[in-house]
Design a protein around this motif. Structure first.
Motif, mmCIF file in Angstrom:
data_model
loop_
_atom_site.group_PDB
_atom_site.id
_atom_site.type_symbol
_atom_site.label_atom_id
_atom_site.label_comp_id
_atom_site.label_asym_id
_atom_site.label_seq_id
_atom_site.Cartn_x
_atom_site.Cartn_y
_atom_site.Cartn_z
ATOM 1 N N MET A 1 -79.302 -19.449 127.576
ATOM 2 C CA MET A 1 -80.695 -19.837 127.711
ATOM 3 C C MET A 1 -81.016 -20.906 126.649
ATOM 4 S SD MET A 1 -84.134 -17.545 127.621
ATOM 5 C CE MET A 1 -84.425 -17.549 129.362
ATOM 6 N N PRO A 2 -81.738 -21.964 127.031
ATOM 7 C CA PRO A 2 -82.074 -23.013 126.066
ATOM 8 C C PRO A 2 -83.039 -22.512 124.993
ATOM 9 C CG PRO A 2 -83.125 -23.449 128.179
ATOM 10 C CD PRO A 2 -82.253 -22.243 128.357
ATOM 11 N N GLU A 3 -82.964 -23.140 123.845
ATOM 12 C CA GLU A 3 -83.841 -22.761 122.747
ATOM 13 C C GLU A 3 -85.278 -23.160 123.064
ATOM 14 O OE1 GLU A 3 -84.471 -23.536 117.981
ATOM 15 O OE2 GLU A 3 -82.950 -24.661 119.055
ATOM 16 N N MET A 4 -86.184 -22.195 122.924
ATOM 17 C CA MET A 4 -87.602 -22.423 123.167
ATOM 18 C C MET A 4 -88.336 -22.435 121.834
ATOM 19 S SD MET A 4 -87.657 -22.599 126.468
ATOM 20 C CE MET A 4 -89.237 -22.252 127.171
ATOM 21 N N ILE A 5 -89.312 -23.336 121.705
ATOM 22 C CA ILE A 5 -90.087 -23.406 120.473
ATOM 23 C C ILE A 5 -91.577 -23.301 120.805
ATOM 24 C CG2 ILE A 5 -88.355 -24.651 119.140
ATOM 25 C CD1 ILE A 5 -89.814 -27.246 119.679
ATOM 26 N N CYS A 6 -92.343 -22.817 119.841
ATOM 27 C CA CYS A 6 -93.775 -22.588 120.038
ATOM 28 C C CYS A 6 -94.550 -23.897 119.892
ATOM 29 C CB CYS A 6 -94.284 -21.547 119.047
ATOM 30 S SG CYS A 6 -94.264 -22.106 117.336
ATOM 31 N N GLN A 7 -95.828 -23.831 120.192
ATOM 32 C CA GLN A 7 -96.702 -25.005 120.101
ATOM 33 C C GLN A 7 -96.762 -25.561 118.682
ATOM 34 O OE1 GLN A 7 -100.463 -24.582 122.507
ATOM 35 N NE2 GLN A 7 -99.806 -22.449 122.385
ATOM 36 N N LYS A 8 -96.858 -24.661 117.716
ATOM 37 C CA LYS A 8 -96.981 -25.094 116.324
ATOM 38 C C LYS A 8 -95.752 -25.896 115.892
ATOM 39 C CE LYS A 8 -98.037 -23.256 111.751
ATOM 40 N NZ LYS A 8 -98.329 -22.037 110.984
ATOM 41 N N GLU A 9 -94.567 -25.385 116.202
ATOM 42 C CA GLU A 9 -93.344 -26.097 115.837
ATOM 43 C C GLU A 9 -93.223 -27.409 116.604
ATOM 44 O OE1 GLU A 9 -88.530 -25.488 115.447
ATOM 45 O OE2 GLU A 9 -89.766 -23.767 115.983
ATOM 46 N N THR A 10 -93.608 -27.393 117.875
ATOM 47 C CA THR A 10 -93.556 -28.616 118.676
ATOM 48 C C THR A 10 -94.467 -29.685 118.084
ATOM 49 O OG1 THR A 10 -93.056 -27.339 120.661
ATOM 50 C CG2 THR A 10 -93.896 -29.574 120.984
ATOM 51 N N ALA A 11 -95.675 -29.290 117.701
ATOM 52 C CA ALA A 11 -96.607 -30.237 117.086
ATOM 53 C C ALA A 11 -96.022 -30.815 115.805
ATOM 54 C CB ALA A 11 -97.942 -29.552 116.813
ATOM 55 N N LEU A 12 -95.367 -29.977 115.002
ATOM 56 C CA LEU A 12 -94.747 -30.466 113.764
ATOM 57 C C LEU A 12 -93.636 -31.462 114.057
ATOM 58 C CD1 LEU A 12 -94.525 -27.184 111.659
ATOM 59 C CD2 LEU A 12 -95.882 -29.219 111.129
ATOM 60 N N VAL A 13 -92.796 -31.158 115.048
ATOM 61 C CA VAL A 13 -91.689 -32.050 115.411
ATOM 62 C C VAL A 13 -92.233 -33.405 115.875
ATOM 63 C CG1 VAL A 13 -89.825 -32.424 117.082
ATOM 64 C CG2 VAL A 13 -90.054 -30.203 115.938
ATOM 65 N N LEU A 14 -93.319 -33.375 116.667
ATOM 66 C CA LEU A 14 -93.879 -34.617 117.206
ATOM 67 C C LEU A 14 -94.767 -35.348 116.207
ATOM 68 C CD1 LEU A 14 -94.830 -33.490 120.833
ATOM 69 C CD2 LEU A 14 -92.804 -34.755 120.081
ATOM 70 N N GLY A 15 -95.172 -34.655 115.152
ATOM 71 C CA GLY A 15 -96.043 -35.288 114.156
ATOM 72 C C GLY A 15 -97.474 -35.428 114.628
ATOM 73 N N VAL A 16 -97.897 -34.486 115.452
ATOM 74 C CA VAL A 16 -99.277 -34.488 115.948
ATOM 75 C C VAL A 16 -99.905 -33.143 115.630
ATOM 76 C CG1 VAL A 16 -98.767 -36.130 117.807
ATOM 77 C CG2 VAL A 16 -98.652 -33.677 118.272
ATOM 78 N N SER A 17 -101.205 -33.050 115.787
ATOM 79 C CA SER A 17 -101.886 -31.780 115.568
ATOM 80 C C SER A 17 -101.694 -30.875 116.781
ATOM 81 C CB SER A 17 -103.383 -32.005 115.327
ATOM 82 O OG SER A 17 -104.014 -32.423 116.526
ATOM 83 N N TRP A 18 -101.961 -29.589 116.549
ATOM 84 C CA TRP A 18 -101.894 -28.622 117.641
ATOM 85 C C TRP A 18 -102.898 -28.997 118.725
ATOM 86 C CZ3 TRP A 18 -105.386 -25.216 119.759
ATOM 87 C CH2 TRP A 18 -104.862 -24.234 120.580
ATOM 88 N N GLU A 19 -104.065 -29.470 118.330
ATOM 89 C CA GLU A 19 -105.096 -29.861 119.300
ATOM 90 C C GLU A 19 -104.645 -31.059 120.133
ATOM 91 O OE1 GLU A 19 -108.413 -29.944 121.600
ATOM 92 O OE2 GLU A 19 -107.790 -28.341 120.249
ATOM 93 N N THR A 20 -103.999 -32.025 119.513
ATOM 94 C CA THR A 20 -103.479 -33.180 120.254
ATOM 95 C C THR A 20 -102.453 -32.732 121.278
ATOM 96 O OG1 THR A 20 -103.895 -34.685 118.425
ATOM 97 C CG2 THR A 20 -102.231 -35.375 120.030
ATOM 98 N N LEU A 21 -101.585 -31.822 120.890
ATOM 99 C CA LEU A 21 -100.587 -31.296 121.817
ATOM 100 C C LEU A 21 -101.266 -30.606 123.001
ATOM 101 C CD1 LEU A 21 -97.548 -31.005 122.201
ATOM 102 C CD2 LEU A 21 -97.681 -28.860 120.934
ATOM 103 N N ARG A 22 -102.326 -29.874 122.749
ATOM 104 C CA ARG A 22 -103.087 -29.215 123.814
ATOM 105 C C ARG A 22 -103.699 -30.255 124.750
ATOM 106 N NH1 ARG A 22 -108.090 -26.863 125.130
ATOM 107 N NH2 ARG A 22 -109.209 -27.711 123.361
ATOM 108 N N GLN A 23 -104.220 -31.331 124.185
ATOM 109 C CA GLN A 23 -104.789 -32.402 125.005
ATOM 110 C C GLN A 23 -103.713 -33.078 125.846
ATOM 111 O OE1 GLN A 23 -107.106 -35.063 122.581
ATOM 112 N NE2 GLN A 23 -108.331 -33.390 121.742
ATOM 113 N N TYR A 24 -102.527 -33.248 125.293
ATOM 114 C CA TYR A 24 -101.413 -33.796 126.073
ATOM 115 C C TYR A 24 -101.186 -32.953 127.321
ATOM 116 C CZ TYR A 24 -99.691 -36.832 122.231
ATOM 117 O OH TYR A 24 -99.535 -37.792 121.268
#
Length: 61
Positions: free
Chosen positions: A1-24
Motif C-alpha cells: 500500500m502506498p504511503e499516505m500523509i495527512c493534510q498537515k504534512e501535505t501542507a508542510l511539504v507544499l509550503g502552503v497553509s492548511w487553509e490553502t490546501l483546503r481551498q485547492y
C-alpha cells in the motif's frame, strides 16, 4: 500500500497553509486526494511529489 500523509504534512511539504490546501481541494486543483472518512483527508506521498514536479519551472541558461 502506498504511503499516505495527512493534510498537515501535505501542507508542510507544499509550503502552503492548511487553509490553502483546503481551498485547492474545493477548486479542484492541487494534488489528488482521498476522503477516507467524513472529516479525514489523506494524500499519497507519490501524488504530492508528482504535483510538485508538475509545477517545476525550468529556466533557460
Amino acid at each position: 500500500m502506498p504511503e499516505m500523509i495527512c493534510q498537515k504534512e501535505t501542507a508542510l511539504v507544499l509550503g502552503v497553509s492548511w487553509e490553502t490546501l483546503r481551498q485547492y481541494r474545493r477548486k479542484g486543483i492541487g494534488p489528488n486526494w482521498f476522503r477516507v472518512a467524513n472529516n479525514v483527508v489523506r494524500y499519497r506521498r507519490t501524488d504530492v511529489e508528482a504535483y510538485l514536479e508538475s509545477r517545476r519551472v525550468v529556466t533557460a541558461a
